[in-house]
Each structure stands twice: as C-alpha cells, then as structure tokens.
Design a protein around this motif. Structure first.
Motif, PDB file in Angstrom:
ATOM      1  N   TRP A   5      46.285   5.567 -82.281  1.00 49.47           N
ATOM      2  CA  TRP A   5      47.275   6.842 -81.514  1.00 49.47           C
ATOM      3  C   TRP A   5      47.102   7.655 -82.963  1.00 49.47           C
ATOM      4  O   TRP A   5      47.467   7.118 -83.921  1.00 49.47           O
ATOM      5  N   VAL A  30      50.360   9.863 -78.967  1.00 49.66           N
ATOM      6  CA  VAL A  30      49.140   9.679 -77.934  1.00 49.66           C
ATOM      7  C   VAL A  30      48.214   8.753 -77.975  1.00 49.66           C
ATOM      8  O   VAL A  30      47.554   8.995 -79.047  1.00 49.66           O
ATOM      9  N   LYS A  31      47.183   8.273 -77.288  1.00 48.87           N
ATOM     10  CA  LYS A  31      46.528   7.670 -76.955  1.00 48.87           C
ATOM     11  C   LYS A  31      45.116   7.895 -75.846  1.00 48.87           C
ATOM     12  O   LYS A  31      46.162   8.100 -75.146  1.00 48.87           O
ATOM     13  N   ARG A  32      43.693   7.985 -75.998  1.00 45.40           N
ATOM     14  CA  ARG A  32      43.460   8.123 -74.873  1.00 45.40           C
ATOM     15  C   ARG A  32      42.498   6.925 -74.505  1.00 45.40           C
ATOM     16  O   ARG A  32      41.377   6.582 -75.327  1.00 45.40           O
ATOM     17  N   GLU A  36      39.078   5.165 -72.791  1.00 41.38           N
ATOM     18  CA  GLU A  36      38.157   5.163 -71.662  1.00 41.38           C
ATOM     19  C   GLU A  36      37.898   4.137 -70.800  1.00 41.38           C
ATOM     20  O   GLU A  36      37.937   3.278 -72.065  1.00 41.38           O
ATOM     21  N   GLN A  78      47.994  10.988 -68.322  1.00 41.78           N
ATOM     22  CA  GLN A  78      47.545  12.096 -67.229  1.00 41.78           C
ATOM     23  C   GLN A  78      45.925  11.175 -66.785  1.00 41.78           C
ATOM     24  O   GLN A  78      44.871  10.363 -67.626  1.00 41.78           O
ATOM     25  N   ARG A 135      38.687   8.088 -67.447  1.00 46.00           N
ATOM     26  CA  ARG A 135      39.940   7.949 -68.871  1.00 46.00           C
ATOM     27  C   ARG A 135      41.629   7.861 -68.749  1.00 46.00           C
ATOM     28  O   ARG A 135      41.689   8.204 -67.301  1.00 46.00           O
ATOM     29  N   CYS A 136      42.379   7.591 -69.375  1.00 45.91           N
ATOM     30  CA  CYS A 136      43.930   7.686 -68.862  1.00 45.91           C
ATOM     31  C   CYS A 136      44.191   8.411 -70.245  1.00 45.91           C
ATOM     32  O   CYS A 136      44.327   7.076 -71.113  1.00 45.91           O
ATOM     33  N   GLU A 137      45.141   9.050 -70.505  1.00 49.18           N
ATOM     34  CA  GLU A 137      45.964   9.606 -71.831  1.00 49.18           C
ATOM     35  C   GLU A 137      47.013   9.071 -71.616  1.00 49.18           C
ATOM     36  O   GLU A 137      47.938   9.256 -70.751  1.00 49.18           O
ATOM     37  N   ARG A 178      50.994   9.209 -73.353  1.00 52.45           N
ATOM     38  CA  ARG A 178      52.036   9.939 -74.323  1.00 52.45           C
ATOM     39  C   ARG A 178      52.907   9.701 -73.897  1.00 52.45           C
ATOM     40  O   ARG A 178      53.531   9.358 -72.883  1.00 52.45           O
TER      41      ARG A 178
END
Length: 115
Positions: free
Chosen positions: A38, A46-48, A50, A78, A83-85, A87
């Motif tokens: 993060w 925030v973390k993306r 996959e 998002q 993938r998903c971000e 926040r």
C-alpha cells in the motif's frame, strides 16, 4: 499501538468526524508499514490489485464491498477487467483515520485467507 496486520484487521471501524481524528504523519507511516504494497498518494492510502480474469476481479470487488458495508467505511474503487485499485481516506475527518487502515488490513486478510 497496533503491532501486526492481524491486530489491525481485528479492529472495527468507529464513526469519526472532525480533524481531531486525523492520524499524525508518524502514525500513518507506522500503519502503512503493516500493509504490504500500500502506498500514500495525495492524502489517500492506495493499492492496485491484479487478477487473472474478470471473474476474479469481480469476486474481489464484491468482497471489498462486503467489508465496506460491514464497517460502514467505503473506499473509492477503480475497476478494470483484471485489476482493481482501492483508495481509502476518511472524508468526515478530512484526511486519513484509523478506519482507513483497519479496512485495508481486512482486505489484506481476505486475500491471505483465499490463498
């Protein structure tokens, strides 16, 4: 002070309002160090994530939605095909609160349990 990811995830979000609940920078850094990958971006954590496909992405999004509903603390998401971000920040305090880190930790524990 929370010392592990599991301890952070075991906490429950509380209704918080006002700048008095903003975490000081030192606490933000300590909590962020408990959350793998993060980052701090423009006052949000925030973390993306996959995934292999859309199905896995949507399963993750639904799990995040469940945590958000249970904790009454909702991230900005998002979402794309694989993938998903995620926040987090606490609008009601105008910055980061302990609730952001609690929910992020719960998401991390969900992923660990699924492996």
């Amino acid at each position: 002070m929370t010392k592990s990811l599991a301890e952070l995830a075991a906490q429950a979000c509380q209704p918080l309002r006002g700048v008095v609940h903003q975490l000081p920078e030192a606490e933000v850094v300590k909590h962020l160090n408990l959350l793998p990958n993060w980052t701090l971006e423009r006052g949000q954590i925030v973390k993306r994530f996959e995934f292999r496909n859309y199905y896995e992405t949507m399963a993750f999004v639904n799990a995040v939605a469940y945590v958000a509903h249970q904790q009454d603390h909702h991230p900005d998401l998002q979402v794309s095909y694989n993938r998903c971000e995620v926040r987090y920040n606490t609008h009601d305090v105008g910055g980061l609160s302990i609730n952001d880190f609690v929910c992020a930790a719960k998401i991390e524990c969900l992923l660990l349990a699924g492996r």
